[in-house]
Write a protein that holds these residues in place. Structure first.
Motif, mmCIF file in Angstrom:
data_model
loop_
_atom_site.group_PDB
_atom_site.id
_atom_site.type_symbol
_atom_site.label_atom_id
_atom_site.label_comp_id
_atom_site.label_asym_id
_atom_site.label_seq_id
_atom_site.Cartn_x
_atom_site.Cartn_y
_atom_site.Cartn_z
ATOM 1 N N SER A 182 66.795 -51.900 -62.656
ATOM 2 C CA SER A 182 66.889 -50.818 -61.677
ATOM 3 C C SER A 182 67.410 -51.284 -60.479
ATOM 4 N N VAL B 3 68.565 -49.839 -56.013
ATOM 5 C CA VAL B 3 68.422 -48.865 -55.294
ATOM 6 C C VAL B 3 69.521 -49.217 -53.841
ATOM 7 N N LEU C 141 68.988 -41.017 -60.003
ATOM 8 C CA LEU C 141 69.925 -40.902 -61.017
ATOM 9 C C LEU C 141 69.317 -41.741 -62.054
ATOM 10 N N PRO D 63 71.061 -48.722 -66.256
ATOM 11 C CA PRO D 63 71.619 -48.147 -65.095
ATOM 12 C C PRO D 63 73.160 -48.268 -64.698
ATOM 13 N N MET E 68 75.112 -45.241 -64.112
ATOM 14 C CA MET E 68 75.037 -44.519 -63.104
ATOM 15 C C MET E 68 75.650 -45.000 -61.804
ATOM 16 N N ARG E 69 76.274 -46.264 -61.888
ATOM 17 C CA ARG E 69 76.674 -46.904 -60.808
ATOM 18 C C ARG E 69 77.637 -46.349 -60.020
ATOM 19 N N ALA F 187 75.893 -43.055 -58.090
ATOM 20 C CA ALA F 187 75.116 -43.863 -56.907
ATOM 21 C C ALA F 187 75.771 -44.333 -55.776
ATOM 22 N N GLU F 188 76.828 -44.968 -56.038
ATOM 23 C CA GLU F 188 77.524 -45.639 -55.094
ATOM 24 C C GLU F 188 78.380 -44.402 -54.198
ATOM 25 N N TYR G 235 77.035 -41.195 -54.010
ATOM 26 C CA TYR G 235 75.910 -40.812 -53.044
ATOM 27 C C TYR G 235 75.782 -41.649 -51.843
ATOM 28 N N GLN G 236 75.599 -42.893 -52.099
ATOM 29 C CA GLN G 236 75.228 -43.780 -51.009
ATOM 30 C C GLN G 236 76.420 -43.532 -49.870
ATOM 31 N N ALA H 73 69.970 -43.799 -52.680
ATOM 32 C CA ALA H 73 70.179 -43.559 -54.298
ATOM 33 C C ALA H 73 69.410 -44.613 -55.015
ATOM 34 N N VAL I 218 67.854 -45.583 -58.668
ATOM 35 C CA VAL I 218 68.456 -45.783 -60.215
ATOM 36 C C VAL I 218 67.588 -46.498 -60.910
#
Length: 480
Positions: free
Chosen positions: A92, A94, A107, A115, A118-119, A122-123, A125-126, A132, A134
């Protein structure tokens, strides 16, 4: 009598396959759904750390000599051993933005996945100012044996936990985006439907789905029966639908009966709830759903995305993006007869309550792509040329391709760093006699990265940008 014949056949079939290894019999001591609902994210991470520590002691460090192969993810001397990497993407994680957060995103990865898938989202969105979160869903990221004990309610509880953590980190109410890939897509929709009846759950502003698991193969319904003989230790192999080498550092290759069973149970609960909420008129409060789906998908039902989800959505700015087959592929004579027209047959006649975008060839003779947009409530199709093309030898996308760009080091067709994770699966092109391998030839034939990844991210980023607008609904509705 028929049931007895089925069991005998199932036992015979399973006994013809390869033997089970320690990674098939070891399983993680995951939290129960009730424990997850009462846990903090820090507590969940603490249990996660204990699970990986136990795995090192009781699995990785106890391999027999013949199990210590060069590309066994559980062999500490293997180049695909996850603990060797700078980041073990099985865990996991964050991601916090620079400056004050503008929103929060949860995500959710797919079944047998981690995870890692979703990398990139997530990046992104960051970078757009979102927190983010995950989570590693229970049973994942460790060893495939962990999926023999887990259930879908633990995955849904972890979804709620991740939302609680994202909300806590934000400190004040911010737009919430739920992003789900495959099984994670089912969880994202299920959470949103649950929230309609439970105001205590933070309401999502946007749902983004990649290859969502709205429906699965009908065989999954009876998968539990296939595993019944495994109650007898002599027939433990029947608890598995496939047993293959574990050479992927961030995804299981072996697949247990229970995983299929849980996927079916989740989709049945999801489809039933969609119908119920529709009859009660509650779907009017559902946030916009942005979905990306390959017309060809051997893992989930593409038709279910349309017939069991989108047909019930209100006109709320939802959009369905379909990746067509490569109509210019030089193997068109090998296509099944229905495939070239599959997209046209999938979608109901316009106008529809949702917008559709079909990514396909600009012409049947060129690899250059275009987007065919039909706005919600309209029967007029608009065609937009794209600056992207199909790779010459790729005839379609696949279920597993969507979250990964072509330059991904593990799954990419053109990896930016070859063997960064010990192996570059997307760039492998094996040639030889098919019977020589202990994996099916389709394993290395399937597309594992997305040539239209940049276009997908552009469309997601348009929705992220609308999060900052005072009139979010109007912004979404005005998107091209």
């Amino acid at each position: 009598m028929l049931l007895l014949c089925f069991f005998i056949g199932r036992i015979y079939q399973s006994e013809q396959g390869p033997p089970l290894h320690r990674w098939h019999t070891w399983s993680a001591d995951e939290m129960s759904p009730d424990e997850i609902d009462h846990a903090s994210f820090a507590g969940y991470l603490s249990r996660e750390e204990a699970i990986f520590r136990d795995m090192r002691l009781n699995l990785d460090n106890r391999l027999s000599e013949d199990e210590k192969t060069a590309i066994n993810r559980f062999n500490a001397r293997s180049p695909v051993y996850p603990a060797h990497f700078h980041t073990d993407w099985n865990r996991s994680f964050v991601l916090m933005p620079q400056g004050a957060p503008k929103g929060i995103a949860v995500l959710l990865h797919g079944l047998t996945d981690s995870p890692y898938s979703m990398r990139y989202l997530a990046e992104d969105y960051q970078q757009k100012g979102f927190i983010a979160v995950v989570p590693r869903l229970p049973g994942h990221g460790t060893a495939p044996g962990s999926l023999t004990r887990v259930n879908w309610k633990a995955w849904l509880a972890t979804t709620r936990l991740a939302v609680r953590e994202a909300t806590r980190l934000a400190g004040s109410p911010l737009p919430l985006h739920l992003v789900g890939y495959s099984n994670g897509g089912a969880l994202a929709i299920k959470y949103a439907l649950d929230q309609l009846d439970d105001p205590a759950l933070p309401a999502p502003q946007q749902i983004v789905l990649l290859s969502p698991m709205v429906g699965v193969n009908g065989y999954a319904r009876f998968a539990g029966l296939a595993g019944w003989p495994a109650w007898f230790p002599a027939f433990a192999r029947t608890a598995w639908l496939s047993v293959v080498p574990e050479y992927n550092p961030f995804k299981y290759n072996s697949f247990p009966v229970n995983a299929a069973r849980q996927s079916w149970l989740l989709t049945q609960a999801l489809q039933s709830q969609i119908v119920q909420q529709s009859r009660r008129g509650k779907l009017a409060a559902l946030p916009p759903v942005l979905t990306f789906q390959s017309i060809t998908d051997a893992t989930v039902s593409t038709a279910a995305v349309v017939n069991a989800l989108y047909r019930y959505l209100p006109r709320n700015g939802s959009r369905l993006v379909i990746f067509d087959i490569n109509q210019a592929a030089n193997i068109s004579a090998l296509f099944r007869a229905a495939l070239p027209s599959a997209t046209d047959r999938l979608l109901p006649k316009a106008p529809r309550s949702y917008a559709t975008v079909v990514i396909t060839n600009a012409t049947p003779a060129t690899l250059h792509a275009s987007a065919r947009l039909t706005p919600a409530g309209s029967a007029v199709e608009q065609v937009e040329p794209l600056s992207l093309s199909w790779p010459q030898d790729m005839f379609s996308l696949s279920h597993i391709a969507l979250p990964f760009p072509l330059n991904d080091s593990l799954y990419g067709l053109h990896p930016s760093v070859v063997n960064r994770y010990g192996i570059s699966l997307g760039a492998m092109a094996l040639r030889g006699e098919s019977a020589s391998l202990n994996v099916g030839p389709e394993t290395f034939m399937r597309a594992t990265s997305n040539p239209f990844f940049d276009d997908m991210m552009t469309r997601i980023n348009q929705h992220i940008a609308c999060s900052q607008q005072a009139d979010y609904a109007s912004c979404i509705d005005a998107l091209p």
